[in-house]
Design a protein around this motif. Structure first.
Motif, mmCIF file in Angstrom:
data_model
loop_
_atom_site.group_PDB
_atom_site.id
_atom_site.type_symbol
_atom_site.label_atom_id
_atom_site.label_comp_id
_atom_site.label_asym_id
_atom_site.label_seq_id
_atom_site.Cartn_x
_atom_site.Cartn_y
_atom_site.Cartn_z
ATOM 1 N N ALA A 96 -71.626 140.684 98.199
ATOM 2 C CA ALA A 96 -71.385 140.598 96.803
ATOM 3 C C ALA A 96 -72.498 140.905 95.696
ATOM 4 C CB ALA A 96 -71.016 139.072 96.466
ATOM 5 N N ALA A 97 -72.313 141.777 94.547
ATOM 6 C CA ALA A 97 -73.297 142.068 93.612
ATOM 7 C C ALA A 97 -74.132 140.617 93.157
ATOM 8 C CB ALA A 97 -72.781 142.621 92.510
ATOM 9 N N ALA A 98 -73.204 139.522 93.159
ATOM 10 C CA ALA A 98 -73.702 138.434 92.552
ATOM 11 C C ALA A 98 -73.712 137.240 93.804
ATOM 12 C CB ALA A 98 -73.539 137.791 91.318
ATOM 13 N N PRO A 99 -74.281 137.022 94.638
ATOM 14 C CA PRO A 99 -73.819 136.180 95.883
ATOM 15 C C PRO A 99 -73.872 134.594 95.031
ATOM 16 C CG PRO A 99 -75.954 136.857 96.332
ATOM 17 C CD PRO A 99 -75.447 137.663 95.114
ATOM 18 N N PRO A 100 -72.988 133.904 95.700
ATOM 19 C CA PRO A 100 -72.954 132.495 95.417
ATOM 20 C C PRO A 100 -74.250 131.764 95.617
ATOM 21 C CG PRO A 100 -71.603 132.696 97.142
ATOM 22 C CD PRO A 100 -71.741 133.985 96.724
ATOM 23 N N PHE A 101 -74.607 130.638 94.916
ATOM 24 C CA PHE A 101 -75.847 130.022 95.114
ATOM 25 C C PHE A 101 -75.880 129.354 96.621
ATOM 26 C CE2 PHE A 101 -78.286 125.978 95.131
ATOM 27 C CZ PHE A 101 -79.460 126.347 94.497
ATOM 28 N N LEU A 102 -74.573 129.135 97.130
ATOM 29 C CA LEU A 102 -74.459 128.401 98.488
ATOM 30 C C LEU A 102 -73.223 129.090 99.188
ATOM 31 C CD1 LEU A 102 -75.999 126.507 100.658
ATOM 32 C CD2 LEU A 102 -74.329 124.780 99.709
ATOM 33 N N ASP A 103 -73.471 129.814 100.047
ATOM 34 C CA ASP A 103 -72.308 130.621 100.594
ATOM 35 C C ASP A 103 -71.831 130.034 101.985
ATOM 36 O OD1 ASP A 103 -70.374 132.209 101.767
ATOM 37 O OD2 ASP A 103 -71.768 134.050 101.748
ATOM 38 N N GLU A 104 -70.852 129.351 101.947
ATOM 39 C CA GLU A 104 -70.266 128.375 103.210
ATOM 40 C C GLU A 104 -69.394 129.190 104.132
ATOM 41 O OE1 GLU A 104 -69.871 124.262 102.646
ATOM 42 O OE2 GLU A 104 -70.389 124.326 100.373
ATOM 43 N N ALA A 105 -69.283 130.513 103.714
ATOM 44 C CA ALA A 105 -68.206 131.231 104.664
ATOM 45 C C ALA A 105 -68.841 131.588 106.254
ATOM 46 C CB ALA A 105 -68.164 132.747 103.957
ATOM 47 N N ARG A 106 -68.089 131.455 107.028
ATOM 48 C CA ARG A 106 -68.465 131.766 108.377
ATOM 49 C C ARG A 106 -67.552 132.990 108.857
ATOM 50 N NH1 ARG A 106 -69.698 126.617 110.838
ATOM 51 N NH2 ARG A 106 -70.757 125.516 109.202
ATOM 52 N N THR A 107 -68.322 134.061 109.219
ATOM 53 C CA THR A 107 -67.753 135.176 109.229
ATOM 54 C C THR A 107 -67.577 135.681 110.880
ATOM 55 O OG1 THR A 107 -68.706 135.832 107.184
ATOM 56 C CG2 THR A 107 -67.817 137.775 108.495
ATOM 57 N N ALA A 108 -66.537 136.098 111.351
ATOM 58 C CA ALA A 108 -66.311 136.603 112.629
ATOM 59 C C ALA A 108 -66.592 137.817 112.909
ATOM 60 C CB ALA A 108 -65.059 136.117 113.097
#
Length: 318
Positions: A96-108
């Motif tokens: 993301a060009a502007a990532p969120p302040f806190l990215d809680e995604a878990r990527t497989a």
């Protein structure tokens, strides 16, 4: 401060084994060698049963490119522990060009079991064990340094990874470069029963935390605490005491936690430095940590700001 080293990221379990770095090529072939995978700075986590702990892979795992650099983090019970980065794979979205302040995604990853997922360290730091948090911070911090120092600061030529990842060497001029840590003071500024909190405009709405700032060349810790507090809020600080420190791998800082005695309470904010600041009573700070204040959202668990505030409220600073 008696439990200063209980702060998140201070509890790595590895013996850094600096004397073995010259022998890393042999160690990586050991059957006991394991590797921590990082993708876009996110460590690989084992999320089985809802837990979050570091996942250590065989060095030859197919998720790693054959030529991926290996960083020797150290040894655990005599077994080598490395870190390697994972490249993007087919079908993964662009950052993301502007990532969120806190990215809680878990990527497989398609080549790994479903319960192994990459997670943003900032989002999982409080859930990790002290050992896992400290080990992940080391890996993330050293890779961040390499990413920012690919060229020689002496002649500008491309430099190469050396000494099992703990040095960069320039083949053109022979200069050697070593990982750096940026010192940052973070201040528990007190006036009687009140604490000084501030917020930056980039933070989530309502989030307030301790004042902080980078140290400058030729500056003592005490002088940096006084300068940063005055620059941001106009508050003069007298006595300063060291409390605790925290490695902060975002990207590679050392947070130096201090207690400062305010000499006054009048606030004169510098809008280029800080969006807002306010004095908060002990009672209000307790309510904010409990999620009961209508305005203030506390700093997140795992951050040294939260660590220091909680110990101030519990009278455990000494």
């Amino acid at each position: 401060m008696r439990d200063a080293e209980a702060v998140t990221f201070a509890g790595g379990s590895l013996d850094r084994a600096t004397h073995l770095r010259a022998d890393a090529a042999r160690l990586i072939e050991s059957g006991e060698a394991r590797c921590l995978a990082l993708w876009r700075g996110r460590p690989l986590l084992d999320t089985c049963n809802g837990d979050a702990r570091l996942a250590w892979l065989p060095v030859a795992s197919e998720v790693f490119a054959p030529d991926a650099p290996s960083i020797l983090l150290g040894t655990e019970a005599g077994a080598p522990r490395f870190a390697r980065e994972v490249e993007d794979w087919a079908g993964i979205a662009e950052p993301a060009a502007a990532p969120p302040f806190l990215d809680e995604a878990r990527t497989a990853h398609p080549a790994l079991p479903e319960h192994l997922r990459f997670g943003e360290l900032r989002a999982v730091m409080a859930a990790l064990s002290p050992a896992d948090a400290g080990n992940a911070a080391t890996a993330k911090g050293i890779f961040a340094w390499h990413a920012a120092h690919r060229f020689c600061a002496n002649c500008g030529g491309p430099s190469r990874i050396d000494d099992a990842g703990w040095r960069r060497s320039c083949p053109a001029c022979g200069a050697q470069h070593f990982p750096r840590t940026d010192p940052v003071v973070i201040m528990l500024i007190l006036s009687g029963n009140s604490l000084l909190l501030g917020r930056q405009s980039s933070w989530p709405e309502g989030m307030y935390s301790l004042l902080a700032g980078f140290m400058e060349p030729g500056e003592t810790i005490e002088a940096a605490v006084r300068r940063e507090t005055f620059e941001e809020t106009g508050v003069r600080v007298g006595r300063v005491e060291y409390l605790a420190s925290q490695p902060w791998p975002f990207p590679s800082s050392l947070m130096i936690g201090c207690r400062g005695e305010a000499l006054g309470r009048e606030l004169r904010l510098d809008p280029t430095e800080i969006e807002d600041a306010l004095w908060v009573s002990r009672e209000r700070a307790m309510a904010a940590l409990a999620g009961l204040d209508p305005v203030i959202r506390p700093s997140r668990r795992g951050a040294i700001a939260r660590f220091l505030i909680e110990r101030w409220l519990a009278d455990r600073l000494d």
